[in-house]
Design a protein around this motif. Structure first.
Motif, PDB file in Angstrom:
ATOM      1  N   ARG A 314      18.895   9.431  52.092  1.00 50.57           N
ATOM      2  CA  ARG A 314      20.333   9.174  51.940  1.00 50.57           C
ATOM      3  C   ARG A 314      21.159  10.345  52.470  1.00 50.57           C
ATOM      4  O   ARG A 314      22.232  10.145  53.064  1.00 50.57           O
ATOM      5  CB  ARG A 314      20.653   8.947  50.458  1.00 50.57           C
ATOM      6  CG  ARG A 314      22.133   8.727  50.174  1.00 50.57           C
ATOM      7  CD  ARG A 314      22.385   8.629  48.680  1.00 50.57           C
ATOM      8  NE  ARG A 314      21.749   7.446  48.108  1.00 50.57           N
ATOM      9  CZ  ARG A 314      22.313   6.239  48.032  1.00 50.57           C
ATOM     10  NH1 ARG A 314      23.536   6.075  48.515  1.00 50.57           N
ATOM     11  NH2 ARG A 314      21.682   5.238  47.475  1.00 50.57           N
ATOM     12  N   ASN A 315      20.660  11.559  52.266  1.00 53.14           N
ATOM     13  CA  ASN A 315      21.424  12.751  52.632  1.00 53.14           C
ATOM     14  C   ASN A 315      20.689  13.582  53.676  1.00 53.14           C
ATOM     15  O   ASN A 315      19.525  13.324  54.000  1.00 53.14           O
ATOM     16  CB  ASN A 315      21.679  13.603  51.383  1.00 53.14           C
ATOM     17  CG  ASN A 315      22.413  12.840  50.300  1.00 53.14           C
ATOM     18  OD1 ASN A 315      23.470  12.253  50.553  1.00 53.14           O
ATOM     19  ND2 ASN A 315      21.858  12.825  49.096  1.00 53.14           N
ATOM     20  N   SER A 316      21.369  14.590  54.179  1.00 54.05           N
ATOM     21  CA  SER A 316      20.734  15.538  55.093  1.00 54.05           C
ATOM     22  C   SER A 316      19.640  16.300  54.371  1.00 54.05           C
ATOM     23  O   SER A 316      19.618  16.373  53.135  1.00 54.05           O
ATOM     24  CB  SER A 316      21.773  16.508  55.666  1.00 54.05           C
ATOM     25  OG  SER A 316      22.752  15.807  56.404  1.00 54.05           O
ATOM     26  N   CYS A 317      18.751  16.904  55.145  1.00 55.32           N
ATOM     27  CA  CYS A 317      17.561  17.514  54.546  1.00 55.32           C
ATOM     28  C   CYS A 317      17.204  18.773  55.321  1.00 55.32           C
ATOM     29  O   CYS A 317      17.474  18.884  56.524  1.00 55.32           O
ATOM     30  CB  CYS A 317      16.411  16.502  54.591  1.00 55.32           C
ATOM     31  SG  CYS A 317      14.832  17.123  54.013  1.00 55.32           S
ATOM     32  N   THR A 318      16.590  19.725  54.624  1.00 58.83           N
ATOM     33  CA  THR A 318      16.081  20.937  55.260  1.00 58.83           C
ATOM     34  C   THR A 318      14.561  20.917  55.185  1.00 58.83           C
ATOM     35  O   THR A 318      13.985  20.685  54.118  1.00 58.83           O
ATOM     36  CB  THR A 318      16.614  22.201  54.575  1.00 58.83           C
ATOM     37  OG1 THR A 318      18.051  22.149  54.538  1.00 58.83           O
ATOM     38  CG2 THR A 318      16.184  23.442  55.333  1.00 58.83           C
ATOM     39  N   VAL A 319      13.916  21.177  56.317  1.00 56.73           N
ATOM     40  CA  VAL A 319      12.450  21.155  56.409  1.00 56.73           C
ATOM     41  C   VAL A 319      11.960  22.578  56.647  1.00 56.73           C
ATOM     42  O   VAL A 319      12.509  23.305  57.481  1.00 56.73           O
ATOM     43  CB  VAL A 319      11.986  20.244  57.555  1.00 56.73           C
ATOM     44  CG1 VAL A 319      10.460  20.184  57.612  1.00 56.73           C
ATOM     45  CG2 VAL A 319      12.577  18.841  57.396  1.00 56.73           C
ATOM     46  N   TYR A 320      10.918  22.985  55.910  1.00 58.34           N
ATOM     47  CA  TYR A 320      10.303  24.297  56.091  1.00 58.34           C
ATOM     48  C   TYR A 320       8.848  24.095  56.482  1.00 58.34           C
ATOM     49  O   TYR A 320       8.087  23.427  55.772  1.00 58.34           O
ATOM     50  CB  TYR A 320      10.394  25.125  54.811  1.00 58.34           C
ATOM     51  CG  TYR A 320      11.811  25.486  54.419  1.00 58.34           C
ATOM     52  CD1 TYR A 320      12.405  26.650  54.895  1.00 58.34           C
ATOM     53  CD2 TYR A 320      12.556  24.650  53.594  1.00 58.34           C
ATOM     54  CE1 TYR A 320      13.718  26.974  54.551  1.00 58.34           C
ATOM     55  CE2 TYR A 320      13.862  24.960  53.248  1.00 58.34           C
ATOM     56  CZ  TYR A 320      14.431  26.126  53.732  1.00 58.34           C
ATOM     57  OH  TYR A 320      15.720  26.446  53.395  1.00 58.34           O
ATOM     58  N   LEU A 321       8.465  24.692  57.606  1.00 59.50           N
ATOM     59  CA  LEU A 321       7.099  24.575  58.116  1.00 59.50           C
ATOM     60  C   LEU A 321       6.507  25.975  58.255  1.00 59.50           C
ATOM     61  O   LEU A 321       7.052  26.818  58.989  1.00 59.50           O
ATOM     62  CB  LEU A 321       7.077  23.868  59.470  1.00 59.50           C
ATOM     63  CG  LEU A 321       7.727  22.476  59.534  1.00 59.50           C
ATOM     64  CD1 LEU A 321       7.690  21.948  60.958  1.00 59.50           C
ATOM     65  CD2 LEU A 321       7.040  21.510  58.577  1.00 59.50           C
ATOM     66  N   ALA A 322       5.406  26.227  57.565  1.00 58.50           N
ATOM     67  CA  ALA A 322       4.722  27.522  57.645  1.00 58.50           C
ATOM     68  C   ALA A 322       3.366  27.307  58.302  1.00 58.50           C
ATOM     69  O   ALA A 322       2.679  26.318  58.030  1.00 58.50           O
ATOM     70  CB  ALA A 322       4.551  28.134  56.252  1.00 58.50           C
ATOM     71  N   LEU A 323       2.988  28.239  59.151  1.00 63.30           N
ATOM     72  CA  LEU A 323       1.698  28.110  59.825  1.00 63.30           C
ATOM     73  C   LEU A 323       1.191  29.461  60.265  1.00 63.30           C
ATOM     74  O   LEU A 323       1.931  30.465  60.265  1.00 63.30           O
ATOM     75  CB  LEU A 323       1.818  27.186  61.044  1.00 63.30           C
ATOM     76  CG  LEU A 323       2.553  27.731  62.279  1.00 63.30           C
ATOM     77  CD1 LEU A 323       2.100  26.975  63.527  1.00 63.30           C
ATOM     78  CD2 LEU A 323       4.059  27.616  62.119  1.00 63.30           C
ATOM     79  N   GLU A 324      -0.090  29.494  60.623  1.00 63.57           N
ATOM     80  CA  GLU A 324      -0.708  30.695  61.165  1.00 63.57           C
ATOM     81  C   GLU A 324      -1.158  30.404  62.587  1.00 63.57           C
ATOM     82  O   GLU A 324      -1.854  29.431  62.846  1.00 63.57           O
ATOM     83  CB  GLU A 324      -1.906  31.116  60.310  1.00 63.57           C
ATOM     84  CG  GLU A 324      -2.597  32.369  60.814  1.00 63.57           C
ATOM     85  CD  GLU A 324      -3.715  32.847  59.898  1.00 63.57           C
ATOM     86  OE1 GLU A 324      -4.622  33.555  60.387  1.00 63.57           O
ATOM     87  OE2 GLU A 324      -3.678  32.520  58.693  1.00 63.57           O
ATOM     88  N   LYS A 325      -0.726  31.249  63.499  1.00 66.80           N
ATOM     89  CA  LYS A 325      -1.109  31.105  64.900  1.00 66.80           C
ATOM     90  C   LYS A 325      -2.539  31.635  65.049  1.00 66.80           C
ATOM     91  O   LYS A 325      -2.787  32.833  64.929  1.00 66.80           O
ATOM     92  CB  LYS A 325      -0.157  31.900  65.782  1.00 66.80           C
ATOM     93  CG  LYS A 325      -0.391  31.729  67.280  1.00 66.80           C
ATOM     94  CD  LYS A 325       0.345  32.788  68.085  1.00 66.80           C
ATOM     95  CE  LYS A 325       1.823  32.814  67.786  1.00 66.80           C
ATOM     96  NZ  LYS A 325       2.534  33.814  68.621  1.00 66.80           N
TER      97      LYS A 325
END
Length: 393
Positions: A314-325
């Motif tokens: 319904r609303n805007s959203c913030t996405v957080y993606l963590a990873l190791e190269k």
């Protein structure tokens, strides 16, 4: 049958096609006693991951200043040790040509005589170990590690059941460094997440969702596989003491990125009710995922899932993606490459440049210079990305 299970627990074997997380690889040299075998016969361990201070005290900014000051002091101490060693080398002077010739054997090969380790070397090594090695207290018998357990209060320890050295398809049953990085960011920016409704994709053991639930109102921790989800649910139960002060809750659910719909079959464990789906779509404002970018097909599936869910929110959203190269040498390239990471970056770039007239995605790289609340090796290959998902219509 019980005797057979006990014998298997006493004699674990790992095949050559398994992978082991650096979190578990860097465990202190202590006994690793299993607590049980899971439904598929894999040994399960219980580890205590110590927070640098109590979650009850996180509201105070004093602790942020304390750890920052402590890290600066440790850094200065390390520099002083290095300067001392450099001055010692300078005092000894360089070997002259006659000295070098004296180190050659009869064939003219140089015989290297290693310098004895000085006290400063040992001090520097101990200092670095304190900084980079995760504090993991392995559970054993009732009297095992009693001193460590007495030092750990309920409010400064995260208890996680996990496996070790799994096949690639079961890596979610281990704990990975990127989950710690994301957990650190959550605790550092806890006011941002306070009272939020959150969805975690590929939650694995649930450690990041558990940290998030110390500040958020509700967390939907999702993954696939009944055995993994049961382990995650057990970890949630083990850490209720961390979530109760803030009133947060975690719901463990199945979410398969290769399917277009939520599983709503009431006969299926960890399925969704219509009310839960409605709650997620109406209130979710944060989506997160940690260390799930190791297979190109799964990366594509995750981004498709991200688009589908953010589009339906319904609303805007913030996405957080963590990873190791992760760097690997490949025969195909005859060079060190990061193929999984490169595919992640390309897919992330495609998402940001998407022009479908429905969604806008703004990507931002978050510099990993915030405070550490969990003790682990924050290597430069760890990355954290933030995506703002907004509806255009």
């Amino acid at each position: 049958m019980a005797d057979l299970a006990e014998e298997e627990m006493d004699n674990p074997t790992f095949s050559s096609d398994t992978v082991l997380s650096d979190v578990h690889l860097h465990c202190p040299s202590k006994r690793h006693l299993m607590v049980r075998l899971n439904a598929v016969g894999q040994p399960v361990f219980l580890s205590y991951f110590k927070l640098l201070w109590s979650t009850e005290d996180l509201a105070s900014g004093k602790h942020v200043r304390e750890i920052t000051t402590g890290r600066e002091q440790q850094s200065r101490s390390g520099d002083e040790l290095c300067d001392k060693d450099r001055s010692n080398v300078k005092e000894k002077g360089e070997l002259n040509s006659e000295g070098v010739e004296a180190l050659l054997d009869d064939d003219g090969d140089l015989e290297v005589v290693r310098r004895p380790r000085g006290a400063s070397d040992l001090q520097a090594e101990d200092l670095l170990r304190d900084i980079v090695c995760p504090v993991i207290l392995m559970k054993g018998k009732e009297d095992a590690f009693e001193d460590e357990e007495q030092e750990c209060t309920c409010s400064d320890v995260v208890k996680i059941e996990h496996t070790m050295a799994t096949p690639l398809e079961d890596v979610g049953k281990q704990v990975w460094r990127a989950a710690f990085l994301l957990a650190d960011h959550i605790l550092f920016q806890r006011d941002t997440f306070r009272g939020c409704s959150v969805l975690e994709l590929g939650g694995g053991t649930g450690i990041t969702s558990i940290i998030m639930a110390t500040v958020a109102k509700r967390v939907y921790c999702t993954d696939v596989g009944d055995d993994l989800l049961a382990m995650c649910e057990q970890n949630v139960a083990l850490n209720k003491h961390l979530m109760e002060p803030g009133g947060g809750e975690i719901k463990v659910k199945e979410l398969d990125w290769l399917k277009d719909e939520f599983c709503t079959d009431p006969e299926t464990p960890y399925s969704w009710s219509e009310e839960e789906i409605a709650d997620l779509l109406d209130h979710c404002s944060v989506i997160m995922a940690a260390d799930v970018f190791y297979d190109d097909d799964l990366t594509d599936a995750l981004f498709r899932t991200l688009y589908r869910i953010t589009h339906n929110l319904r609303n805007s959203c913030t996405v957080y993606l963590a990873l190791e190269k992760r760097l690997n040498f490949t025969l195909r390239h005859m060079d060190i490459t990061c193929e999984a990471y490169s595919h992640f970056r390309n897919t992330l770039n495609d998402l940001e440049n998407l022009q479908d007239g429905k969604m806008k995605y703004t990507v931002e790289h978050i510099k990993a210079d915030f405070c550490q609340f969990l003790v682990y090796e924050r290597i430069e290959q760890l990355e954290l990305w933030k995506i703002m998902a907004e509806h255009l219509a």
